[in-house]
Design a protein around this motif. Structure first.
Motif, PDB file in Angstrom:
ATOM      1  N   LEU A   1       4.657   4.514   1.451  1.00  0.00           N
ATOM      2  CA  LEU A   1       3.709   3.881   0.620  1.00  0.00           C
ATOM      3  C   LEU A   1       2.432   3.182   1.429  1.00  0.00           C
ATOM      4  O   LEU A   1       0.317   3.851   0.835  1.00  0.00           O
ATOM      5  CB  LEU A   1       4.063   2.092  -0.305  1.00  0.00           C
TER       6      LEU A   1
ATOM      7  N   GLU B   1      -1.923   4.107  -6.810  1.00  0.00           N
ATOM      8  CA  GLU B   1      -0.613   3.459  -5.882  1.00  0.00           C
ATOM      9  C   GLU B   1       0.794   4.306  -6.330  1.00  0.00           C
ATOM     10  O   GLU B   1       1.761   3.761  -5.595  1.00  0.00           O
ATOM     11  CB  GLU B   1      -0.661   1.815  -5.718  1.00  0.00           C
TER      12      GLU B   1
ATOM     13  N   TYR C   1      13.996  -2.440  -1.177  1.00  0.00           N
ATOM     14  CA  TYR C   1      14.425  -0.555  -0.822  1.00  0.00           C
ATOM     15  C   TYR C   1      15.522   0.048  -0.458  1.00  0.00           C
ATOM     16  O   TYR C   1      16.549  -1.487  -0.890  1.00  0.00           O
ATOM     17  CB  TYR C   1      13.836  -0.142   0.259  1.00  0.00           C
TER      18      TYR C   1
ATOM     19  N   GLU D   1       2.553  -6.098 -11.103  1.00  0.00           N
ATOM     20  CA  GLU D   1       2.982  -6.141  -9.725  1.00  0.00           C
ATOM     21  C   GLU D   1       3.944  -5.348  -9.437  1.00  0.00           C
ATOM     22  O   GLU D   1       4.680  -4.896  -9.805  1.00  0.00           O
ATOM     23  CB  GLU D   1       3.116  -7.460  -9.198  1.00  0.00           C
ATOM     24  N   GLY D   2       4.460  -5.514  -7.477  1.00  0.00           N
ATOM     25  CA  GLY D   2       5.257  -4.693  -7.029  1.00  0.00           C
ATOM     26  C   GLY D   2       5.077  -3.638  -6.799  1.00  0.00           C
ATOM     27  O   GLY D   2       3.818  -2.816  -7.584  1.00  0.00           O
ATOM     28  N   THR D   3       4.575  -2.948  -5.355  1.00  0.00           N
ATOM     29  CA  THR D   3       4.839  -1.490  -4.710  1.00  0.00           C
ATOM     30  C   THR D   3       4.907  -0.621  -6.254  1.00  0.00           C
ATOM     31  O   THR D   3       5.845  -1.032  -6.780  1.00  0.00           O
ATOM     32  CB  THR D   3       5.155  -1.280  -3.647  1.00  0.00           C
TER      33      THR D   3
ATOM     34  N   ILE E   1       4.295  -7.056   0.616  1.00  0.00           N
ATOM     35  CA  ILE E   1       4.790  -5.759  -0.266  1.00  0.00           C
ATOM     36  C   ILE E   1       6.326  -6.709   0.095  1.00  0.00           C
ATOM     37  O   ILE E   1       7.006  -6.521   1.228  1.00  0.00           O
ATOM     38  CB  ILE E   1       4.732  -4.679  -0.169  1.00  0.00           C
ATOM     39  N   PRO E   2       7.122  -5.666  -1.089  1.00  0.00           N
ATOM     40  CA  PRO E   2       7.263  -5.323  -1.900  1.00  0.00           C
ATOM     41  C   PRO E   2       7.060  -5.378  -3.151  1.00  0.00           C
ATOM     42  O   PRO E   2       6.837  -5.198  -4.173  1.00  0.00           O
ATOM     43  CB  PRO E   2       8.700  -3.815  -2.143  1.00  0.00           C
ATOM     44  N   GLY E   3       7.161  -7.214  -2.801  1.00  0.00           N
ATOM     45  CA  GLY E   3       6.972  -8.413  -4.268  1.00  0.00           C
ATOM     46  C   GLY E   3       5.655  -8.021  -4.361  1.00  0.00           C
ATOM     47  O   GLY E   3       5.805  -7.907  -6.142  1.00  0.00           O
ATOM     48  N   ARG E   4       4.552  -7.652  -3.904  1.00  0.00           N
ATOM     49  CA  ARG E   4       3.147  -7.893  -4.794  1.00  0.00           C
ATOM     50  C   ARG E   4       2.954  -6.561  -4.727  1.00  0.00           C
ATOM     51  O   ARG E   4       3.504  -5.319  -3.750  1.00  0.00           O
ATOM     52  CB  ARG E   4       2.342  -8.556  -3.813  1.00  0.00           C
ATOM     53  N   SER E   5       1.768  -5.981  -5.463  1.00  0.00           N
ATOM     54  CA  SER E   5       1.331  -3.949  -5.620  1.00  0.00           C
ATOM     55  C   SER E   5       0.644  -4.374  -4.501  1.00  0.00           C
ATOM     56  O   SER E   5      -0.723  -5.220  -3.802  1.00  0.00           O
ATOM     57  CB  SER E   5       0.533  -4.591  -6.835  1.00  0.00           C
ATOM     58  N   TYR E   6       0.088  -3.372  -3.441  1.00  0.00           N
ATOM     59  CA  TYR E   6      -1.229  -3.064  -2.295  1.00  0.00           C
ATOM     60  C   TYR E   6      -2.139  -3.183  -3.045  1.00  0.00           C
ATOM     61  O   TYR E   6      -2.907  -4.283  -2.335  1.00  0.00           O
ATOM     62  CB  TYR E   6      -0.822  -1.881  -1.329  1.00  0.00           C
TER      63      TYR E   6
ATOM     64  N   LEU F   1      -0.266   5.726   2.645  1.00  0.00           N
ATOM     65  CA  LEU F   1      -0.594   5.935   1.035  1.00  0.00           C
ATOM     66  C   LEU F   1      -1.875   5.425   0.521  1.00  0.00           C
ATOM     67  O   LEU F   1      -3.247   5.734  -0.038  1.00  0.00           O
ATOM     68  CB  LEU F   1       0.182   6.054  -0.771  1.00  0.00           C
TER      69      LEU F   1
END
Lengths: 260, 254
Positions: A27, B233, A13, B196-198, A215-220, A30
């Motif tokens: 996030l 997302e 970030y 991947e990634g937010t 996160i943030p390397g991975r998607s929620y 959300l």
């Protein structure tokens, strides 16, 4: 269903640590995540110097000043710098607001240096989050596996450990930690491979599994799906999303007068 | 919604419940999926690939309530692979084919690949190419498979202006300038299964126009809900959401 995320980073970030957590919280709102466990500062250091450790922990402390209502901090330590690490533990956990410990890839976790950190952690009711991965492509020089964490846990039955990524190769990681009831499986950080949560519930029981996102390397999305999409009971999902993590953090939070 | 990246069949290293139609179909209904583009995992491993494709076509034909479009496998290292393409088109009436170059053992600079794309374009078959099936760190030690190197694709596509390729599971292996080069062709589409990634869609749409992004789940290897949750997302307009989940796929079928 309330969700606590046991595995978050402020890297990736922009802005001050508090501004970074502000973006994370937006996030989280959300995606329906109530609490975030944050560690390791804005820049990842695989083998941090004492100065780098202090800087990383200072950033988390800064973030917590603004976001203690939503975030918990884990102190980042390096067993290669044991005296400094114990001092950081004192500064950030015993005297500060942090509630747990993060160990990454500087040193294999079954080496004797780690014992002193674990012994101090027990006195502070601080769980230890140890990154683990077993890569068929080869590990980093100091990178721990779930088998190594299991060895450490066997030496310290009164300590509480979180097996970060459940060993990456989770089918082996789950088997490695299964005999040790003081080790919890972190679902965070790998692909949303079908069957992960189901095997964990079957082999570890629904009380030893924690939701984490990395996160943030991975998607929620990919990380929440491991629980939402698993063929497990709603009771198990609730425990994984909230109850289990709340349970292992409660003693440390209680020391600080934080009521949940 | 249309899911362009689903498979059935057996995976050698793990039990995958959604590989079974009886488990998959209720899940599709639950999530409001109207159409799936189905491959057969056996197409990665079986040498009798014509048999794999025939069984896939039969299974798709028996599906009720959801449109199941079969995407047959073609293995360019097998003798007479052209016949598999012909059968997919003329016998089974498939709308596309699915390729696994890394599991079949060829690279995209193989002259046969260009011939295949020409053949598929002439037949109006959609070509899906799976870049990755598993995290390379997690593979069985006796079966480590590299990601597909898509670098040659740019040059190959330049010679076939009417060809179009959909990359499945692309984003573990393909990033940065490699994506730019593919985007510049205007002939490549991507599913979001391995994004991947937010806020991943919000990020990738700065690089890839929304009209080239499609909903794909990589089910049954991935939890079905992963890609669906990714849609929530990122801040997407209704138009963008419909494009990714439905309209882009429909346009390819038109």
């Amino acid at each position: 269903m309330e969700i606590w995320d046991g595995h978050c980073h402020i890297s990736g970030y922009s802005g001050t640590p508090a501004e970074r957590v502000e973006q994370m919280v937006a996030l989280a709102d959300l995606m329906g995540v109530a609490r975030l466990c944050i560690f390791m500062g804005s820049t990842f250091q695989q083998d941090p110097t004492p100065e780098q450790l202090r800087k990383a922990n200072d950033e988390i402390l800064d973030a917590l000043k603004a976001w203690s209502s939503r975030a918990f901090g884990f102190v980042y330590l390096n067993p290669k710098h044991l005296d400094i690490s114990l001092a950081e533990l004192e500064r950030c956990v015993r005297k500060g607001p942090m509630v747990a410990i993060k160990l990454w890839v500087a040193q294999h976790c079954d080496t004797p240096e780690v014992d002193a950190i674990v012994e101090r952690a027990i006195t502070l009711d601080a769980p230890i989050f140890q990154h683990t991965w077993r890569k068929v492509s080869g590990n980093l020089p100091g990178e721990s596996t779930a088998v190594e964490l299991a060895r450490l846990a066997a030496r310290h039955p009164k300590a509480t450990f979180i097996c970060g990524h459940t060993g990456g190769d989770w089918e082996q990681g789950i088997r490695a930690i299964a005999p040790y009831g003081n080790v919890y499986a972190d679902l965070g950080g790998g692909d949303p491979t079908a069957g992960f949560a189901e095997m964990a519930v079957r082999e570890l029981g629904e009380d030893r599994i924690l939701f984490g996102s990395d996160i943030p390397g991975r998607s929620y999305g990919s990380q929440l799906a491991k629980v939402y999409g698993a063929r497990i009971s709603d009771t198990a999902k609730a425990k994984i999303f909230t109850t289990n993590l709340k349970g292992i953090l409660t003693p440390a939070l209680a020391r600080k007068g934080v009521a949940l | 919604m249309i899911d362009v990246n689903v498979s059935i069949g057996t995976w050698p290293f793990r039990n995958l419940p959604c590989a079974d139609m009886d488990v998959l179909l209720p899940k599709l209904g639950h999530h409001g999926i109207e159409s799936v583009w189905l491959g057969n995992l056996e197409g990665l491993f079986h040498k009798d690939i014509a048999g794999v494709n025939a069984r896939l076509a039969d299974q798709c034909a028996m599906v009720n309530g959801v449109e199941a479009l079969a995407f047959g496998s073609v293995n360019l290292t097998l003798p007479n692979w052209e016949e598999d393409v012909r059968r997919c088109d003329e016998i089974h009436g498939m709308r596309g084919i699915r390729l696994h170059p890394n599991y079949h053992g060829y690279t995209l600079d193989d002259p046969k690949f260009k011939v295949l794309l020409q053949n598929a374009a002439e037949r109006n078959l959609i070509v899906q190419l799976a870049v990755t099936m598993e995290d390379e760190r997690m593979m069985h030690p006796l079966m480590r498979v590299e990601h597909v190197d898509t670098t040659p694709l740019v040059e190959v596509l330049a010679g076939i202006p009417n060809a179009r390729v959909m990359l499945l599971n692309a984003f573990r292996a393909i990033r940065g300038k490699a994506i730019d080069a593919l985007v510049d062709t205007g002939q490549v589409d991507y599913d979001i299964a391995w994004l991947e990634g937010t806020s991943g869609i919000e990020s990738i749409r700065k690089q890839i126009p929304v009209e080239h992004l499609l909903l794909g789940t990589h089910s049954p290897l991935f939890y079905y809900e992963s890609s669906l949750l990714k849609l929530s997302e990122s801040p997407l307009s209704d138009t963008e959401l419909e494009a990714i989940t439905t309209n882009n796929a429909r346009a390819l079928l038109a």
